[in-house]
Design a protein around this motif. Structure first.
Motif, short mmCIF file in Angstrom:
data_model
loop_
_atom_site.label_atom_id
_atom_site.label_comp_id
_atom_site.label_asym_id
_atom_site.label_seq_id
_atom_site.Cartn_x
_atom_site.Cartn_y
_atom_site.Cartn_z
N LEU A 1 0.82 -1.21 0.00
CA LEU A 1 0.00 0.00 0.00
C LEU A 1 0.86 1.26 0.00
N TYR A 2 1.94 1.25 0.78
CA TYR A 2 2.78 2.45 0.82
C TYR A 2 3.64 2.58 -0.43
N MET A 3 3.91 1.49 -1.12
CA MET A 3 4.58 1.60 -2.41
C MET A 3 3.68 2.35 -3.40
N VAL A 4 2.39 2.00 -3.40
CA VAL A 4 1.43 2.71 -4.26
C VAL A 4 1.34 4.18 -3.86
N ALA A 5 1.24 4.43 -2.54
CA ALA A 5 1.11 5.81 -2.06
C ALA A 5 2.35 6.63 -2.39
N THR A 6 3.53 6.01 -2.29
CA THR A 6 4.77 6.74 -2.59
C THR A 6 4.86 7.09 -4.07
N VAL A 7 4.44 6.17 -4.93
CA VAL A 7 4.43 6.46 -6.37
C VAL A 7 3.48 7.62 -6.67
N ILE A 8 2.32 7.63 -6.01
CA ILE A 8 1.37 8.72 -6.20
C ILE A 8 1.96 10.04 -5.71
#
Length: 301
Positions: free
Chosen positions: A241-248
């Protein structure tokens, strides 16, 4: 049953003194901040929304940890904590470390919202200094508790436990940042980015709270899955989830760079969100590595 009070020598112990320091400095901090007038914070009308959101965040941090520390201090003095159905050693470590991290955030955010290039009143500066002193007090308690044996510190005093506190801290930082992005002026951020970020942060905060409740309540033996697998699954989900959030977050930075008309405050908020997201993702990644190592070690037994 009679109430047992600490002996005289316990009132000069480092733990007693540092908790007294936390209570006094915490009370001073939120008292100064609560007495401030809006004109003493920032005269720039465009920053009023930022002031409202982050001032609530700072006030909540100071008041919550002042109240929690006061209760812990009182229960420690009268030796009443053994009757409370929670893991006391895990609670004290969590309160100290999380209090240090949250007060550090408040000590950074509060000076940021009172910045005025023309004039700064004395009381906001005094409140910011008192917040820094409170952060030092909680850091000192964390150090004192860290010098104890692992059995006295409990699970939250170990490296995996400290990583879980950092994860909870990261989720707590994302709440005001996301609220400010949603309620603030249009800044070019797409709605789907806000929704995905909100779901990611909300799910991770929920997992952190559930983990903390299980550990503080000593419910690990009642879980329908082995607790180590339970923690490994949460860590894996948190990393994803934080990988997705970091990319965003990085995509938001690129969008803001293309829009020169965006106010500086919006760019600062996105940078703050990106830094916290990276730190939290790193905490989840290291925690996942510890969880995998623990599972591998137990499988070889």
């Amino acid at each position: 049953m009679p109430v047992i009070v600490l002996e005289a020598r316990d009132f000069s112990s480092p733990l007693f003194l540092v908790r007294t320091w936390e209570i006094l400095s915490g009370c001073t901090t939120f008292s100064l901040a609560a007495s401030l007038e809006p004109s003493e914070l920032n005269k720039n009308a465009s920053n009023l929304q930022h002031l409202h959101t982050f001032r609530i965040f700072c006030m909540f941090t100071w008041c919550f940890f002042f109240t929690l520390t006061l209760l812990i201090h009182i229960l420690s003095v009268i030796q009443f904590h053994s009757l409370i159905p929670i893991s006391w050693k895990n609670l004290t470590v969590t309160a100290a470390v999380l209090g240090a991290l949250m007060c550090l955030s408040a000590s950074v955010v509060f000076p940021w919202i009172i910045m005025d290039h023309q004039q700064v009143s004395p009381r906001p500066v005094a409140a910011a200094v008192a917040s820094c002193i409170t952060f030092l007090a909680y850091t000192s308690e964390s150090y004192v508790l860290g010098t104890q044996a692992l059995e006295q510190r409990g699970y939250m005093g170990s490296m995996p436990g400290l990583l879980k506190i950092i994860q909870l801290w990261g989720g707590c930082q994302m709440i005001p940042l996301l609220l400010e992005t949603v309620s603030g002026p249009p800044n070019g951020v797409h709605t789907w980015q806000l929704v995905v970020s909100g779901v990611s942060y909300g799910a991770c905060v929920l997992m952190s709270v559930v983990t903390l409740v299980v550990i503080l309540g000593d419910f690990a033996g009642r879980c329908f899955l082995p607790f180590d697998r339970f923690l490994a699954g949460f860590s894996l989900i948190g990393v994803l989830l934080y990988m997705v959030a970091t990319v965003i977050c990085f995509s938001k930075i690129l969008q803001l760079r293309e829009q020169q008309s965006i106010p500086d405050k919006s760019g600062e908020l996105v940078i703050m969100e990106t830094v916290v997201a990276c730190i939290t993702m790193l905490a989840y990644s290291v925690d996942l590595a510890f969880a995998i190592k623990l599972l591998c070690d137990r499988s070889h037994l």
